[in-house]
Scaffold this active site. Structure first.
Site, PDB file in Angstrom:
ATOM      1  N   SER A   1       0.562  -1.228  -0.159  1.00  0.00           N
ATOM      2  CA  SER A   1      -0.198  -0.344  -0.390  1.00  0.00           C
ATOM      3  C   SER A   1       0.896   1.198   0.171  1.00  0.00           C
ATOM      4  CB  SER A   1      -0.775  -0.085   1.040  1.00  0.00           C
ATOM      5  OG  SER A   1      -1.911  -1.014   1.830  1.00  0.00           O
TER       6      SER A   1
ATOM      7  N   ALA B   1       1.687   8.239   5.155  1.00  0.00           N
ATOM      8  CA  ALA B   1       2.733   8.336   7.341  1.00  0.00           C
ATOM      9  C   ALA B   1       3.874   9.176   6.764  1.00  0.00           C
ATOM     10  CB  ALA B   1       2.418   6.928   7.267  1.00  0.00           C
TER      11      ALA B   1
ATOM     12  N   GLY C   1       0.513   4.271  -1.672  1.00  0.00           N
ATOM     13  CA  GLY C   1      -0.178   5.411  -1.278  1.00  0.00           C
ATOM     14  C   GLY C   1       0.026   5.636   0.641  1.00  0.00           C
ATOM     15  N   ASP C   2      -0.695   4.772   1.547  1.00  0.00           N
ATOM     16  CA  ASP C   2      -0.703   5.073   2.604  1.00  0.00           C
ATOM     17  C   ASP C   2       0.985   4.939   3.377  1.00  0.00           C
ATOM     18  OD1 ASP C   2      -3.510   3.727   3.741  1.00  0.00           O
ATOM     19  OD2 ASP C   2      -2.524   2.228   2.495  1.00  0.00           O
ATOM     20  N   THR C   3       1.490   4.253   3.011  1.00  0.00           N
ATOM     21  CA  THR C   3       3.395   4.595   3.649  1.00  0.00           C
ATOM     22  C   THR C   3       3.787   5.693   2.957  1.00  0.00           C
ATOM     23  OG1 THR C   3       3.315   2.233   2.611  1.00  0.00           O
ATOM     24  CG2 THR C   3       5.370   3.874   3.922  1.00  0.00           C
TER      25      THR C   3
END
Length: 406
Positions: free
Chosen positions: A183, A190, A185-187
């Site tokens: 993922s 973050a 996009g999430d990382t």
């Protein structure tokens, strides 16, 4: 609030010679779940911040049950929640929200990745929390940000990667786009969030005031898209997928070998000449028309064919040996097994070994970035659910009970 922990899980005490992390003394309240918010919390925790993770009673963070499980718990959990404390609060309940608000009043940073507006519905919006704690930095991660026409749409990494422009470029020309198996996009969100928190804390040193760090998943992806928009703005050029190549930069691609594949980055001017010499094509290396990237990009198909004609006749190990000796960037395409067996990963401390509270000996990724004087380190294992309820929530309840008597 009951303690849902099945067993205590404490890492061995670190040697006393190790320095404190650069974020020692920073107190963080993590309200997010799954990937983006918790990854930001993990990064802060790795460098010394005290991160108190709030989980719903009974089930906990859904990531505890994601992917491969050992005795009912995800091994991923040991990475995403290392160095954190776990408490259980049901934020749908007014009493538990009041505890969360009291806890936020004691913290430097609050991390949340709920849908925009939910914190306000719970009376935990920034204005409310800042009234109790003006120095609070609030990291808010969402699919599309806290403002704008898409604010209220649900947005996971898969959508952010598509909207940010990344998904369209992934895959082979003329075929449906593919996604990376993680993922991104999430990382990326973050990491942008961690940068924003550190910037806000730096500003707080001057002003004494906290602020909101508003991170959108799609914007974090878009921020990494290099020349995508300027090329469209200037030339109307819409970049298209190009498989394993890097369009406009040549030669840089994946190349078949007799027993596998390698990636080669021969796109520097001097590197290109060394590459051509190594594969026996000095005629191309000395061609004036190929001395710069523009000329090479125009003839990329011919260059890739010449390189493949050499690599396809040789095993991966020989290709690596010859090109590394010529100081040409080259590498095999690693699997998890390759990573686990690579001596460089271990020499750099990028594979750490721990034993979980359930007795599983587990290798996990090391900590980055690497600081020379105050490095990050594994101080404690990922917590069991509600493991720190008594330590964290007990004093808050006692103070509330005392206040109700006066």
């Amino acid at each position: 609030m009951r303690d849902d922990s099945p067993a205590a899980t404490a890492a061995q005490d670190p040697p006393p010679s190790l320095p404190d992390g650069p974020l020692t003394g920073l107190k963080v309240l993590e309200l997010g779940q799954l990937i983006a918010g918790p990854f930001a919390g993990k990064t802060l925790a790795d460098f010394g911040a005290r991160v108190i993770k709030v989980e719903p009673p009974g089930s906990g963070d859904p990531l505890r049950q994601w992917r491969l499980l050992h005795e009912g718990e995800s091994v991923w959990w040991q990475v995403q929640s290392r160095n954190k404390e776990s408490i259980t609060l049901d934020l749908r309940e007014p009493g538990d929200r009041a505890l969360a608000r009291r806890l936020a009043a004691e913290c430097d940073v609050l991390i949340e990745n709920f849908r925009p507006g939910l914190m306000e519905e719970w009376d935990l919006g920034y204005e409310t929390l800042a009234a109790d704690n003006p120095g609070l930095v609030m990291l808010r991660i969402s699919g599309f940000g806290q403002t704008g026409p898409y604010r209220d749409l649900p947005g996971f990494a898969v959508v952010a990667e598509a909207m940010g422009g990344l998904r369209h470029l992934m895959g082979e020309p003329g075929r449906p786009p593919v996604r990376a198996g993680v993922s991104l996009g999430d990382t990326l969100a973050a990491l942008h969030g961690v940068i924003g928190v550190l910037l806000a804390l730096q500003a707080r040193q001057r002003t004494g005031r906290g602020q909101v760090v508003d991170v959108a998943l799609y914007e974090s992806v878009f921020n990494c898209m290099e020349s995508l928009l300027p090329e469209y703005s200037a030339f109307g050029a819409v970049r298209e997928p190009a498989g394993s190549a890097l369009p406009g930069i040549a030669p840089s691609n994946a190349y078949r070998c007799a027993d596998g594949q390698v990636v080669i980055g021969g796109n520097g001017d001097s590197i290109f000449k060394r590459l051509m010499t190594a594969i026996g094509r000095d005629d191309l290396g000395q061609d004036p028309g190929l001395a710069g990237n523009a000329g090479r990009a125009a003839r990329v198909d011919a260059l890739d064919a010449a390189i493949t004609a050499w690599t396809v006749q040789r095993p991966v190990d020989e290709v690596l040996r010859v090109l590394q000796a010529a100081r040409v960037p080259v590498g095999r395409i690693y699997t998890a097994r390759d990573i686990a067996e690579d001596p460089h990963y271990r020499a750099r401390g990028m594979i750490e070994t721990l034993t979980t509270g359930r007795g599983l000996r587990l290798e996990v990724p090391g900590i980055v970035p690497k600081l020379s004087d105050t490095p990050g380190r594994l101080r404690q294992l990922a917590p069991s659910l509600g493991e720190h309820n008594a330590d964290v929530l007990g004093p808050l309840r006692d103070a509330a009970a005392q206040a109700s008597k006066t």
